[in-house]
Design a protein around this motif. Structure first.
Motif, PDB file in Angstrom:
ATOM      1  N   GLU A  97       0.821  -1.223   0.000  1.00  0.00           N
ATOM      2  CA  GLU A  97       0.000   0.000   0.000  1.00  0.00           C
ATOM      3  C   GLU A  97       0.849   1.265   0.000  1.00  0.00           C
ATOM      4  O   GLU A  97       0.437   2.291  -0.502  1.00  0.00           O
ATOM      5  CB  GLU A  97      -0.890   0.045   1.258  1.00  0.00           C
ATOM      6  CG  GLU A  97      -1.964  -1.012   1.315  1.00  0.00           C
ATOM      7  CD  GLU A  97      -3.201  -0.610   0.529  1.00  0.00           C
ATOM      8  OE1 GLU A  97      -3.935   0.275   0.990  1.00  0.00           O
ATOM      9  OE2 GLU A  97      -3.424  -1.209  -0.545  1.00  0.00           O
ATOM     10  N   LYS A 107      -6.144  -7.800   8.408  1.00  0.00           N
ATOM     11  CA  LYS A 107      -7.235  -7.379   7.496  1.00  0.00           C
ATOM     12  C   LYS A 107      -6.672  -6.881   6.167  1.00  0.00           C
ATOM     13  O   LYS A 107      -7.137  -7.256   5.100  1.00  0.00           O
ATOM     14  CB  LYS A 107      -8.037  -6.237   8.147  1.00  0.00           C
ATOM     15  CG  LYS A 107      -9.325  -6.720   8.763  1.00  0.00           C
ATOM     16  CD  LYS A 107     -10.245  -5.545   9.034  1.00  0.00           C
ATOM     17  CE  LYS A 107     -10.715  -5.618  10.464  1.00  0.00           C
ATOM     18  NZ  LYS A 107     -10.800  -4.374  11.159  1.00  0.00           N
ATOM     19  N   LEU A 108      -5.648  -6.039   6.271  1.00  0.00           N
ATOM     20  CA  LEU A 108      -5.056  -5.485   5.050  1.00  0.00           C
ATOM     21  C   LEU A 108      -4.388  -6.601   4.241  1.00  0.00           C
ATOM     22  O   LEU A 108      -4.459  -6.609   3.009  1.00  0.00           O
ATOM     23  CB  LEU A 108      -4.043  -4.390   5.422  1.00  0.00           C
ATOM     24  CG  LEU A 108      -3.441  -3.599   4.273  1.00  0.00           C
ATOM     25  CD1 LEU A 108      -4.518  -2.883   3.459  1.00  0.00           C
ATOM     26  CD2 LEU A 108      -2.448  -2.557   4.804  1.00  0.00           C
ATOM     27  N   ARG A 141      -5.361  -9.643   3.968  1.00  0.00           N
ATOM     28  CA  ARG A 141      -6.421 -10.322   3.200  1.00  0.00           C
ATOM     29  C   ARG A 141      -6.763  -9.517   1.966  1.00  0.00           C
ATOM     30  O   ARG A 141      -6.928 -10.045   0.874  1.00  0.00           O
ATOM     31  CB  ARG A 141      -7.680 -10.495   4.058  1.00  0.00           C
ATOM     32  CG  ARG A 141      -7.533 -11.634   5.034  1.00  0.00           C
ATOM     33  CD  ARG A 141      -8.868 -12.016   5.676  1.00  0.00           C
ATOM     34  NE  ARG A 141      -8.575 -12.826   6.845  1.00  0.00           N
ATOM     35  CZ  ARG A 141      -8.839 -12.482   8.099  1.00  0.00           C
ATOM     36  NH1 ARG A 141      -9.473 -11.354   8.366  1.00  0.00           N
ATOM     37  NH2 ARG A 141      -8.508 -13.278   9.092  1.00  0.00           N
ATOM     38  N   LYS A 142      -6.841  -8.206   2.148  1.00  0.00           N
ATOM     39  CA  LYS A 142      -7.229  -7.336   1.033  1.00  0.00           C
ATOM     40  C   LYS A 142      -6.172  -7.326  -0.091  1.00  0.00           C
ATOM     41  O   LYS A 142      -6.516  -7.383  -1.263  1.00  0.00           O
ATOM     42  CB  LYS A 142      -7.448  -5.910   1.589  1.00  0.00           C
ATOM     43  CG  LYS A 142      -8.057  -4.953   0.600  1.00  0.00           C
ATOM     44  CD  LYS A 142      -8.318  -3.595   1.227  1.00  0.00           C
ATOM     45  CE  LYS A 142      -7.922  -2.510   0.257  1.00  0.00           C
ATOM     46  NZ  LYS A 142      -7.622  -1.259   0.869  1.00  0.00           N
TER      47      LYS A 142
END
Ligand SMILES: NC(=O)C1=CN([C@@H]2O[C@H](COP(=O)(O)OP(=O)(O)OC[C@H]3O[C@@H](n4cnc5c(N)ncnc54)[C@H](OP(=O)(O)O)[C@@H]3O)[C@@H](O)[C@H]2O)C=CC1
Ligand SMILES: CC(C)(CO)C(=O)C(=O)O
Length: 294
Positions: A219, A267-268, A270-271
């Motif tokens: 990211e 969570k990130l 997984r994204k």
């Protein structure tokens, strides 16, 4: 005459420190804290006595402040911003001091848009009216239109600061470091020195650091590699007789910020399609010791 008006929202470890320092430097300071009355009229910072400003439980409406410091935990931040917007005191600058990664623009839909953030590298731990302050490298202020007045305030209040032209890189690094050390410190009830003295834990920590790095680098461009980051953390932390803030929270049965640190990475991950088995294992270990504090 008072020099300026400051609101501190959250009279915990960081909030009480700032309140006492600003008050001593002759600013008008209003403190909002659910348990602020435990402090009373004096705060002892490493045994040195500071007068403490008056505290209340509610924000008084229609006041105007030069600075509002939001010194609550990250999980209380949104709620407090909404509350702030309802009571609508005006402020020239709203300063966020939370660890973890968050996007300031997320909050800019509130009634005021003048946010900035500061990173804290010292360690603070409040117990009744006694504050233990361990010296790290002070408060790190970014480079934006608010920096100058913020630096002036800190300097005037004898709070050590540093500046950076790239606070995002520091925030990313600090998030990765906190993801790596804090959960283990709490799970095993160990200081940083004790964590790094244990080969099995050290191996797990290194894997968590690498995973957190891999996820975040999908990211954000990170300006150092993960091996250097691990070396830097090891050098900084391996001799510190310091229980992380997460361990201190867990010991006091307070909800931790781990869901915004390791939970955020899971969570990130997984994204962005990066597996995080070591982080998941660390979270499961933490949850089995502290089922209600994640
Ligand atoms: N302590 C440290 O050394 C460092 C902390 N930080 C960051 O700074 C932030 C604050 O940390 P810290 O000071 O340790 O946390 P604390 O939990 O000690 O302090 C936060 C305080 O805010 C109070 N609070 C939250 N919402 C309200 C509200 N609506 N009204 C009144 N009081 C409220 C809490 O009350 P209650 O107890 O009732 O919930 C609590 O006392 C965290 O995000 C942390 O990551 C960063 C670097 C170092
Ligand atoms: C341990 C340290 C200094 C870095 O992980 C920290 O930020 C904390 O105690 O939360």
């Amino acid at each position: 005459m008072k020099k300026g008006k400051i609101l501190i929202l959250g009279a915990g470890s960081i909030g009480s420190y700032l309140a006492a320092k600003f008050f001593r430097a002759n600013y008008h300071v209003d403190v909002i804290g659910r348990k602020a009355d435990r402090i009373g009229e004096h705060l002892l910072i490493n045994s040195k006595r500071y007068d403490f400003p008056p505290t209340s439980k509610e924000i008084s409406t229609q006041s105007t402040y030069d600075f509002v410091f939001l010194t609550c935990k990250i999980y209380d931040l949104k709620k407090n911003l909404i509350n702030l917007s309802k009571t609508s005191p005006k402020s020239k600058i709203i300063i966020l001091l939370q660890n973890c990664l968050f996007d300031i623009s997320e909050f800019e839909h509130t009634y005021q848009k003048n946010f900035t953030s500061v990173l804290v590298y010292d360690g603070f731990n409040l117990s009744n009216n006694k504050l233990k302050h361990t010296k790290g490298s002070g408060f790190l202020v970014g480079n934006d239109k608010y920096s100058e007045s913020l630096l002036q305030l800190f300097k005037d209040s004898l709070i050590e600061t540093k500046t950076t032209s790239n606070i995002v890189q520091h925030r990313v690094e600090k998030t990765i470091f906190n993801c790596t050390t804090n959960i283990f410190s709490a799970t095993y009830s160990r200081t940083l020195r004790e964590l790094f003295a244990d080969d099995k834990i050290t191996k797990h920590m290194k894997n968590v650091l690498y995973e957190s790095y891999e996820v975040l680098s999908k990211e954000i461009e990170i300006n150092q590699d993960k091996q250097d980051m691990w070396k830097k953390l090891t050098q900084q932390a391996k001799n510190l007789d310091h229980y992380t803030s997460t361990y201190q929270d867990a010991r006091e049965n307070k909800v931790t910020e781990l869901s915004y640190l390791n939970g955020f990475i899971i969570k990130l991950g997984r994204k962005v399609g990066v597996a995080t088995p070591y982080t998941i294992e660390a979270v499961n270990n933490f949850k089995s010791k502290y089922p209600n504090l994640y």
